[in-house]
Design a protein around this motif. Structure first.
Motif, short mmCIF file in Angstrom:
data_model
loop_
_atom_site.label_atom_id
_atom_site.label_comp_id
_atom_site.label_asym_id
_atom_site.label_seq_id
_atom_site.Cartn_x
_atom_site.Cartn_y
_atom_site.Cartn_z
N HIS A 1 -6.67 -13.03 86.98
CA HIS A 1 -6.39 -12.33 85.72
C HIS A 1 -4.92 -12.57 85.41
CE1 HIS A 1 -10.21 -10.33 86.31
NE2 HIS A 1 -9.81 -9.89 87.48
N CYS A 2 -4.66 -13.23 84.28
CA CYS A 2 -3.27 -13.58 83.96
C CYS A 2 -2.72 -12.63 82.91
CB CYS A 2 -3.19 -15.03 83.48
SG CYS A 2 -1.46 -15.50 83.21
N HIS A 3 -1.57 -12.04 83.23
CA HIS A 3 -0.92 -11.06 82.35
C HIS A 3 0.26 -11.66 81.59
CE1 HIS A 3 -3.09 -7.54 84.10
NE2 HIS A 3 -3.23 -8.38 85.10
N CYS A 4 0.41 -12.98 81.61
CA CYS A 4 1.58 -13.57 80.92
C CYS A 4 1.46 -13.34 79.41
CB CYS A 4 1.75 -15.05 81.27
SG CYS A 4 0.75 -16.20 80.30
N SER A 5 2.59 -13.40 78.73
CA SER A 5 2.60 -13.06 77.30
C SER A 5 1.83 -14.11 76.48
CB SER A 5 4.03 -12.91 76.79
OG SER A 5 4.72 -14.13 76.94
N GLN A 6 1.81 -15.37 76.94
CA GLN A 6 1.05 -16.39 76.20
C GLN A 6 -0.44 -16.10 76.27
OE1 GLN A 6 2.68 -19.83 78.22
NE2 GLN A 6 3.90 -20.34 76.42
N CYS A 7 -0.95 -15.78 77.45
CA CYS A 7 -2.38 -15.45 77.56
C CYS A 7 -2.70 -14.20 76.77
CB CYS A 7 -2.77 -15.26 79.03
SG CYS A 7 -2.89 -16.81 79.94
N ARG A 8 -1.80 -13.22 76.80
CA ARG A 8 -2.08 -11.98 76.05
C ARG A 8 -2.22 -12.28 74.57
NH1 ARG A 8 1.95 -8.45 76.08
NH2 ARG A 8 3.41 -9.29 77.59
N LYS B 1 -2.09 -27.08 78.77
CA LYS B 1 -2.81 -27.41 77.54
C LYS B 1 -3.92 -26.38 77.36
CE LYS B 1 -2.96 -32.50 77.66
NZ LYS B 1 -1.72 -32.79 77.04
N ARG B 2 -3.89 -25.69 76.23
CA ARG B 2 -4.91 -24.68 75.95
C ARG B 2 -5.92 -25.26 74.98
NH1 ARG B 2 -3.16 -19.36 78.07
NH2 ARG B 2 -1.02 -19.72 78.69
N VAL B 3 -7.18 -25.23 75.38
CA VAL B 3 -8.24 -25.85 74.59
C VAL B 3 -9.07 -24.73 73.95
CG1 VAL B 3 -10.22 -27.40 74.66
CG2 VAL B 3 -8.30 -27.78 76.21
ZN LIG Z 1 -1.23 -16.59 81.40
#
Ligand SMILES: [Zn+2]
Ligand SMILES: [Zn+2]
Length: 134
Positions: free
Chosen positions: A24-31, A68-70
């Motif tokens: 589970h990623c809490h980074c601001s980009q994933c959010r 790279k986000r797809v």
């Molecule tokens: Zn993230």
């Protein structure tokens, strides 16, 4: 086999194997990209993943030099993240999976960037950034 799809259904994929990593990623980009408190990812072996349809509807956003986000350009669903440091793996957005696959133990990453309005209440391991492989 694990299958998944985007919200509009144009993009369909399958994984001929098991999930090897679950985080589970809490980074601001994933959010921001997932519009959520955190993003849940399943690590899979890249050669076990394939698209069944919708490849021409995919768009790539380079959120950093290595990431790279797809996503589906029709409905905006995040499908996967490709990390240049892990060329043999892919990280699939868990929320796009159709099934309830068997999962390895989960953990939280980038808790140092966690949304202040969300509290982690489970006992899974937490990493300030990413776990160190050695
Ligand atoms: Zn993230
Ligand atoms: Zn779509």
């Amino acid at each position: 086999m694990i299958t998944g799809r985007c919200e509009c259904g144009n993009v369909q994929y399958q994984i001929d194997g098991e999930i090897t990593d679950y985080s589970h990623c809490h980074c601001s980009q994933c959010r921001r990209m997932h519009g959520a408190a955190f993003a849940s990812f399943a690590g899979v072996v890249r050669r076990q993943f394939k698209y069944r349809s919708g490849e021409s509807d995919l768009t790539v956003y380079n959120s950093s030099k290595s990431h790279k986000r797809v996503f589906c350009r029709v409905c905006g669903s995040n499908i996967r993240v490709d990390l240049s440091d892990y060329p043999d793996e892919l990280y699939i957005a868990m929320g796009t999976m159709n099934d309830n696959p068997k999962l390895p133990p989960g953990y939280h990453i980038y808790v140092g960037s966690k949304a202040p309005w969300f509290e982690i209440t489970d006992n899974l391991p937490r990493y300030h950034e990413e776990p160190q492989d050695d």
